[in-house]
Design a protein around this motif. Sequence first.
Motif, PDB file in Angstrom:
ATOM      1  N   GLY A   8       4.161  15.401  -7.677  1.00  0.00           N
ATOM      2  CA  GLY A   8       3.798  15.717  -9.052  1.00  0.00           C
ATOM      3  C   GLY A   8       4.956  16.275  -9.855  1.00  0.00           C
ATOM      4  N   ALA A   9       4.820  16.203 -11.163  1.00  0.00           N
ATOM      5  CA  ALA A   9       5.904  16.595 -12.072  1.00  0.00           C
ATOM      6  C   ALA A   9       6.219  18.086 -12.001  1.00  0.00           C
ATOM      7  N   LYS A  10       5.193  18.931 -11.841  1.00  0.00           N
ATOM      8  CA  LYS A  10       5.438  20.369 -11.852  1.00  0.00           C
ATOM      9  C   LYS A  10       6.204  20.808 -10.614  1.00  0.00           C
ATOM     10  N   VAL A  11       5.870  20.254  -9.448  1.00  0.00           N
ATOM     11  CA  VAL A  11       6.618  20.579  -8.234  1.00  0.00           C
ATOM     12  C   VAL A  11       8.061  20.113  -8.380  1.00  0.00           C
ATOM     13  N   ALA A  12       8.262  18.922  -8.929  1.00  0.00           N
ATOM     14  CA  ALA A  12       9.613  18.400  -9.124  1.00  0.00           C
ATOM     15  C   ALA A  12      10.423  19.297 -10.048  1.00  0.00           C
ATOM     16  N   ALA A  13       9.780  19.816 -11.093  1.00  0.00           N
ATOM     17  CA  ALA A  13      10.473  20.661 -12.066  1.00  0.00           C
ATOM     18  C   ALA A  13      10.755  22.057 -11.513  1.00  0.00           C
ATOM     19  N   ALA A  44       0.817  -1.213   0.000  1.00  0.00           N
ATOM     20  CA  ALA A  44       0.000   0.000   0.000  1.00  0.00           C
ATOM     21  C   ALA A  44       0.854   1.269   0.000  1.00  0.00           C
ATOM     22  N   THR A  45       2.066   1.191   0.569  1.00  0.00           N
ATOM     23  CA  THR A  45       2.938   2.368   0.619  1.00  0.00           C
ATOM     24  C   THR A  45       4.195   2.185  -0.232  1.00  0.00           C
ATOM     25  N   ARG A  46       4.166   1.181  -1.099  1.00  0.00           N
ATOM     26  CA  ARG A  46       5.322   0.883  -1.945  1.00  0.00           C
ATOM     27  C   ARG A  46       5.731   2.084  -2.787  1.00  0.00           C
ATOM     28  N   GLN A  47       4.742   2.756  -3.389  1.00  0.00           N
ATOM     29  CA  GLN A  47       5.051   3.868  -4.271  1.00  0.00           C
ATOM     30  C   GLN A  47       5.661   5.045  -3.505  1.00  0.00           C
ATOM     31  N   LEU A  48       5.220   5.241  -2.257  1.00  0.00           N
ATOM     32  CA  LEU A  48       5.805   6.302  -1.448  1.00  0.00           C
ATOM     33  C   LEU A  48       7.301   6.057  -1.241  1.00  0.00           C
ATOM     34  N   TYR A  49       7.684   4.798  -1.104  1.00  0.00           N
ATOM     35  CA  TYR A  49       9.097   4.485  -0.887  1.00  0.00           C
ATOM     36  C   TYR A  49       9.900   4.543  -2.184  1.00  0.00           C
ATOM     37  N   LEU A  50       9.374   3.911  -3.237  1.00  0.00           N
ATOM     38  CA  LEU A  50      10.126   3.833  -4.489  1.00  0.00           C
ATOM     39  C   LEU A  50      10.086   5.131  -5.281  1.00  0.00           C
ATOM     40  N   GLN A  51       8.950   5.814  -5.257  1.00  0.00           N
ATOM     41  CA  GLN A  51       8.776   7.081  -5.961  1.00  0.00           C
ATOM     42  C   GLN A  51       9.162   6.972  -7.439  1.00  0.00           C
ATOM     43  N   ASP A  52       8.548   6.016  -8.100  1.00  0.00           N
ATOM     44  CA  ASP A  52       8.746   5.908  -9.551  1.00  0.00           C
ATOM     45  C   ASP A  52       8.286   7.191 -10.242  1.00  0.00           C
ATOM     46  N   ASP A  53       7.270   7.831  -9.679  1.00  0.00           N
ATOM     47  CA  ASP A  53       6.801   9.133 -10.134  1.00  0.00           C
ATOM     48  C   ASP A  53       6.981  10.122  -8.990  1.00  0.00           C
ATOM     49  N   PRO A  54       7.219  11.412  -9.303  1.00  0.00           N
ATOM     50  CA  PRO A  54       7.420  12.401  -8.236  1.00  0.00           C
ATOM     51  C   PRO A  54       6.255  12.413  -7.252  1.00  0.00           C
ATOM     52  N   ALA A  55       6.558  12.357  -5.963  1.00  0.00           N
ATOM     53  CA  ALA A  55       5.525  12.244  -4.930  1.00  0.00           C
ATOM     54  C   ALA A  55       4.581  13.438  -4.913  1.00  0.00           C
ATOM     55  N   THR A  82       0.710  19.700   2.629  1.00  0.00           N
ATOM     56  CA  THR A  82       1.942  20.249   2.047  1.00  0.00           C
ATOM     57  C   THR A  82       1.990  19.992   0.546  1.00  0.00           C
ATOM     58  N   ARG A  83       1.612  18.800   0.150  1.00  0.00           N
ATOM     59  CA  ARG A  83       1.584  18.490  -1.288  1.00  0.00           C
ATOM     60  C   ARG A  83       0.618  19.410  -2.020  1.00  0.00           C
ATOM     61  N   GLY A  84      -0.572  19.610  -1.444  1.00  0.00           N
ATOM     62  CA  GLY A  84      -1.544  20.487  -2.086  1.00  0.00           C
ATOM     63  C   GLY A  84      -1.034  21.908  -2.217  1.00  0.00           C
ATOM     64  N   PHE A  85      -0.386  22.408  -1.150  1.00  0.00           N
ATOM     65  CA  PHE A  85       0.146  23.767  -1.203  1.00  0.00           C
ATOM     66  C   PHE A  85       1.257  23.878  -2.238  1.00  0.00           C
ATOM     67  N   MET A  86       2.153  22.912  -2.251  1.00  0.00           N
ATOM     68  CA  MET A  86       3.260  22.966  -3.208  1.00  0.00           C
ATOM     69  C   MET A  86       2.768  22.881  -4.645  1.00  0.00           C
ATOM     70  N   GLN A  87       1.755  22.074  -4.881  1.00  0.00           N
ATOM     71  CA  GLN A  87       1.187  21.994  -6.230  1.00  0.00           C
ATOM     72  C   GLN A  87       0.540  23.315  -6.613  1.00  0.00           C
ATOM     73  N   ARG A  88      -0.111  23.947  -5.654  1.00  0.00           N
ATOM     74  CA  ARG A  88      -0.745  25.241  -5.906  1.00  0.00           C
ATOM     75  C   ARG A  88       0.292  26.305  -6.246  1.00  0.00           C
ATOM     76  N   ILE A  89       1.336  26.379  -5.453  1.00  0.00           N
ATOM     77  CA  ILE A  89       2.333  27.416  -5.647  1.00  0.00           C
ATOM     78  C   ILE A  89       3.193  27.159  -6.888  1.00  0.00           C
ATOM     79  N   ALA A  90       3.364  25.868  -7.226  1.00  0.00           N
ATOM     80  CA  ALA A  90       4.167  25.526  -8.408  1.00  0.00           C
ATOM     81  C   ALA A  90       3.477  25.964  -9.692  1.00  0.00           C
ATOM     82  N   ASP A  91       2.165  26.149  -9.641  1.00  0.00           N
ATOM     83  CA  ASP A  91       1.447  26.671 -10.810  1.00  0.00           C
ATOM     84  C   ASP A  91       1.750  28.147 -11.047  1.00  0.00           C
TER      85      ASP A  91
END
Length: 273
Positions: A131-136, A118-129, A254-263
């Motif tokens: 989102g792509a825009k925050v990562a960029a 259930a938390t595998r993706q959080l550990y491996l992070q094949d995709d940015p946790a 925090t994720r929601g805020f970062m996604q908002r500000i990254a826009d």
Amino acid sequence: MFSFSAGHFLKAFNFVGATVGMLQRSLGEFAPEIQRMQLKQLRDDVQYFGDICESMTAPIAFSHARSALVVLDALLDGGQDPVKIEGFNHVMLKTHLEHALIAKDELADQILLAVPSATRQLYLQDDPAFGAKVAANFPKAAAEIEGASKCMALKLPTAAVFHLMRVMEVALVAVYQCLGLPVPLTGNDRNWGVILNNRIRPAIEAKGRGWAEKDNFQEYAALLSEVKDAWRNVTMHFERTYTQDEAARVFDATRGFMQRIADRMDESGNPRA
């Protein structure tokens, strides 16, 4: 921290064990034959098995896995299909694979931490946790986002919140720079309360009532202030710990805020307000 797939490891271990059994049964009676495709699969599994043994400090198993690979490579170079395992190769392959399985004893005293699916993706992070825009737009926050995600996967909630607070600091500096504030953030100026109340909020008010982005930046300041009051101030003191559910709420916020500000901006505050 070394990580591997438990399913892949067990599959490799079992395949190697089954091959040892087959070689044991045939020893001195007949030369077993195996399809090249199966032999290649065995080679891949032995390689994987050996790599894990090396990473987990199981030197005996690793050494014999390496020696088994030499025999397997020699067999695969023969070109025939099926491959006949006989004579010296038969004895050496059986011996080295059998001794490679000693890994179960060498690893007996090691502690393995399991990450639930259930938390595998959080550990491996094949995709940015986040989102792509925050990562960029916020590469400086990447290590902290990764740390928070892995702590959530490993059920270390208080540690996750510490990482998330550092992510929010990157956002705070971005807003600061976006407003064109030139004073370097050093000493007491790094205090969140000072930055928000003495720098950011006055700069927003100075833009005037007709500024098209005023509502957005007031919201940024309000959210940052909520983080400061609700999370950061108490997180800095030893008596405050977080449950997994509490940390999950902080993570999502925090994720929601970062996604908002990254826009709107990147970590350098560009484009300027």
